[in-house]
Motif scaffolding. Sequence first.
Motif, short mmCIF file in Angstrom:
data_model
loop_
_atom_site.label_atom_id
_atom_site.label_comp_id
_atom_site.label_asym_id
_atom_site.label_seq_id
_atom_site.Cartn_x
_atom_site.Cartn_y
_atom_site.Cartn_z
N MET A 243 0.83 -1.20 0.00
CA MET A 243 0.00 0.00 0.00
C MET A 243 0.87 1.26 0.00
N THR A 244 2.00 1.19 0.71
CA THR A 244 2.88 2.35 0.74
C THR A 244 3.50 2.60 -0.62
N ALA A 245 3.87 1.51 -1.30
CA ALA A 245 4.42 1.67 -2.63
C ALA A 245 3.40 2.35 -3.54
N ILE A 246 2.13 1.95 -3.42
CA ILE A 246 1.08 2.57 -4.23
C ILE A 246 0.91 4.04 -3.87
N ALA A 247 0.97 4.32 -2.56
CA ALA A 247 0.82 5.71 -2.11
C ALA A 247 1.91 6.58 -2.72
N LEU A 248 3.12 6.04 -2.79
CA LEU A 248 4.20 6.82 -3.38
C LEU A 248 3.97 7.03 -4.88
N LEU A 249 3.39 5.99 -5.53
CA LEU A 249 3.05 6.15 -6.96
C LEU A 249 2.08 7.31 -7.14
N ALA A 278 -5.89 13.25 -3.96
CA ALA A 278 -4.96 12.14 -3.73
C ALA A 278 -4.78 11.90 -2.24
N PHE A 279 -4.69 12.97 -1.47
CA PHE A 279 -4.48 12.79 -0.04
C PHE A 279 -5.62 12.01 0.60
N SER A 280 -6.85 12.30 0.13
CA SER A 280 -7.97 11.61 0.77
C SER A 280 -8.04 10.14 0.37
N THR A 281 -7.44 9.76 -0.77
CA THR A 281 -7.41 8.32 -1.05
C THR A 281 -6.27 7.66 -0.30
N LEU A 282 -5.33 8.47 0.18
CA LEU A 282 -4.20 7.93 0.94
C LEU A 282 -4.67 7.35 2.27
N ILE A 283 -5.69 7.96 2.86
CA ILE A 283 -6.14 7.54 4.19
C ILE A 283 -6.64 6.09 4.18
N PRO A 284 -7.59 5.72 3.28
CA PRO A 284 -7.96 4.30 3.27
C PRO A 284 -6.80 3.40 2.89
N LEU A 285 -5.92 3.89 2.03
CA LEU A 285 -4.81 3.08 1.53
C LEU A 285 -3.86 2.67 2.64
N ILE A 286 -3.44 3.63 3.47
CA ILE A 286 -2.39 3.33 4.45
C ILE A 286 -2.97 3.01 5.81
N TYR A 287 -4.10 3.60 6.15
CA TYR A 287 -4.56 3.46 7.53
C TYR A 287 -5.79 2.59 7.71
N ILE B 171 -9.97 0.61 -4.12
CA ILE B 171 -11.30 0.17 -4.52
C ILE B 171 -11.21 -1.18 -5.23
N LEU B 172 -10.26 -1.29 -6.16
CA LEU B 172 -10.13 -2.50 -6.96
C LEU B 172 -9.82 -3.72 -6.08
N LEU B 173 -8.91 -3.54 -5.11
CA LEU B 173 -8.54 -4.66 -4.24
C LEU B 173 -9.73 -5.14 -3.42
N THR B 174 -10.49 -4.17 -2.90
CA THR B 174 -11.66 -4.55 -2.11
C THR B 174 -12.68 -5.26 -2.99
N LEU B 175 -12.83 -4.78 -4.23
CA LEU B 175 -13.79 -5.41 -5.15
C LEU B 175 -13.38 -6.83 -5.49
N ILE B 176 -12.07 -7.02 -5.73
CA ILE B 176 -11.59 -8.36 -6.09
C ILE B 176 -11.85 -9.32 -4.93
N LYS B 177 -11.65 -8.81 -3.71
CA LYS B 177 -11.90 -9.63 -2.53
C LYS B 177 -13.39 -10.00 -2.45
N LEU B 178 -14.23 -8.99 -2.68
CA LEU B 178 -15.67 -9.20 -2.61
C LEU B 178 -16.11 -10.22 -3.65
N SER B 179 -15.58 -10.10 -4.88
CA SER B 179 -16.05 -11.00 -5.93
C SER B 179 -15.41 -12.38 -5.78
N ALA B 180 -14.20 -12.43 -5.19
CA ALA B 180 -13.62 -13.75 -4.88
C ALA B 180 -14.51 -14.49 -3.91
#
Lengths: 350, 219
Positions: A243-249, A278-287, B171-180
């Motif tokens: 998830m951190t790697a994605i956050a950095l992307l 982007a910051f607000s998608t970071l929250i679900p991603l990392i935390y 979103i995609l990861l959660t969806l894949i989990k849900l559909s799995a």
Amino acid sequence: MARKNWWKALSVLLLLYVFIAGLTVPLTPGITTVSPSSVRTGESFTLEATGYNSRYTQGGPIRAWLKMDDEHALAAESVEVAGDRKVKAFFRMPEYLPVDRKVQDFTLVLDSEVDGASILPSAVFVTQDSIDPEMGQKAWTNSPVAQLHEHWTMTYPFRNILGETIRNTYFHVPMWFAMLFIFIASVVYSVRYLRKGDLGNDNKAEAYTRVGILFGLMGLGTGAIWAKNTWGAYWSGDVKQNMTAIALLIYFAYFVLRAVFEDPEKKARISAVYNIFAFSTLIPLIYVIPRLTDSLHPGSGGNPAFGSQDLDNTMRMVFYPAVIGWTLLGFWIANLLYRMEKIQLWLMER
Amino acid sequence: MNIFKEIGFLLHKDLRLEFRSSYAISGILLYVFSTIFIVYISFRKVQPDVWNALFWIIILFASVSAVVKSFVQENSARQLYYYSLANPVSVILSKILYNIILLLLLSLLTWLGFSFVAGNPVKDTAQFFLALLLGSVGFSITFTFISAISSKAENNATLMAILSFPLIIPILLTLIKLSANALRLMQDTGVQKDIFILLSIDLLLVGLAMVLFPFLWKD
């Protein structure tokens, strides 16, 4: 000058304290290995324990227990000290155990006056030849673990897998805290740009994002080294690592987006919008997501984070200053970056 | 004018435009069916876990190419005309709604097409349908907003991919989990939790899109 820049001095002082205290304070005495690690019921055996940072030759007799659970513990019949790091304890395992399991693990507890109590969980596995809990209950002579020498010393807890690497808590974990604070600052400047429209705010947001990425990379780096020493590989595909790697992307994309636009006003406006998004998608991603999935990190998959197991009071005395120190250092770097940018713009305009 | 009425009008306009030219939907369908066919030819026999991954990858790429033209298909003068008539919030909401409809249709047809050539391993149809619905909503919100950003740049298709792929991963990861789970590849007791996460991400993103879009459109 001093009134304006006190926080820079504070960050240097805190980090000096973190480096000195974090790297010099010793670990609490602990037990690294025991042999034999598995025995059968009805056996009498000598358990040889290897200590870490221990001083077994000093200060009084050593007592030893094999603890099954809170009600059942077996005291050593005699304990012989064979050097500061070696101790031999003689145990007599009864014929039956008061459990209906074939294999039962025992925790080794050692107690001495100078070192205090040290514990090795699942030190010995006892295999039962025949299972009879009632017989076991009758045959069991309980000798409760009591009168441990608990006295507070300035030491960090000894954890069996972590060992000395526990000190990385002051470097790896604060990187994430600092990164989050820096990204928040960046978002604040982006919001300010959208409301007030001063290009300086945009430059500040960019500078903070850069430093945030730097801290993210440092967090990944320190984490990878730590993972190599404890989990056995630099990258083990742990959910937090991914998830951190994605956050950095996401944040690298911020710079790609900035590079697309020529017009500074348009660049500032659109990258500010993206930064907030982007910051607000970071929250679900990392935390959020790592907490719901199994992870090797503490604090995930139901493991407690920052419980007494991970961070005791001595560590807190260094950990919180480390968080503040690293964050302030990040703000300082961002400040310098922003001022450098400003001078460059000024030179270009001349 | 009332905002709901405005959204209704704009949505109606988008749908009418689509029906009149049917360029977007037929192009995307062709794209989806050729992808499915390529996947089928290269795999022949598709295991359920591979099926799940491939299905969502096809949906992901098809959705990006379906949504990318949301803000560029009409010329900028006409965009300006809409913005001067309507509230920017209703512009973005109508686009999001339109894309939800488009993506839901798209994913249903992909499911149909993919099941036709590679078999249908879905055990819990209701749950899979729910995953598709939630997926369309999440994809639509994220991609519509990113397409609004990237439409400001010249080379917008590349930018769209760079910006949206990392953002869509949670979103995609959660969806894949849900559909799995719907394919019974795993037994998950936390389905409600996944749905709750998806809904809260969607809600967060839609709120942000509504707040931020007014800053984006004016040039």
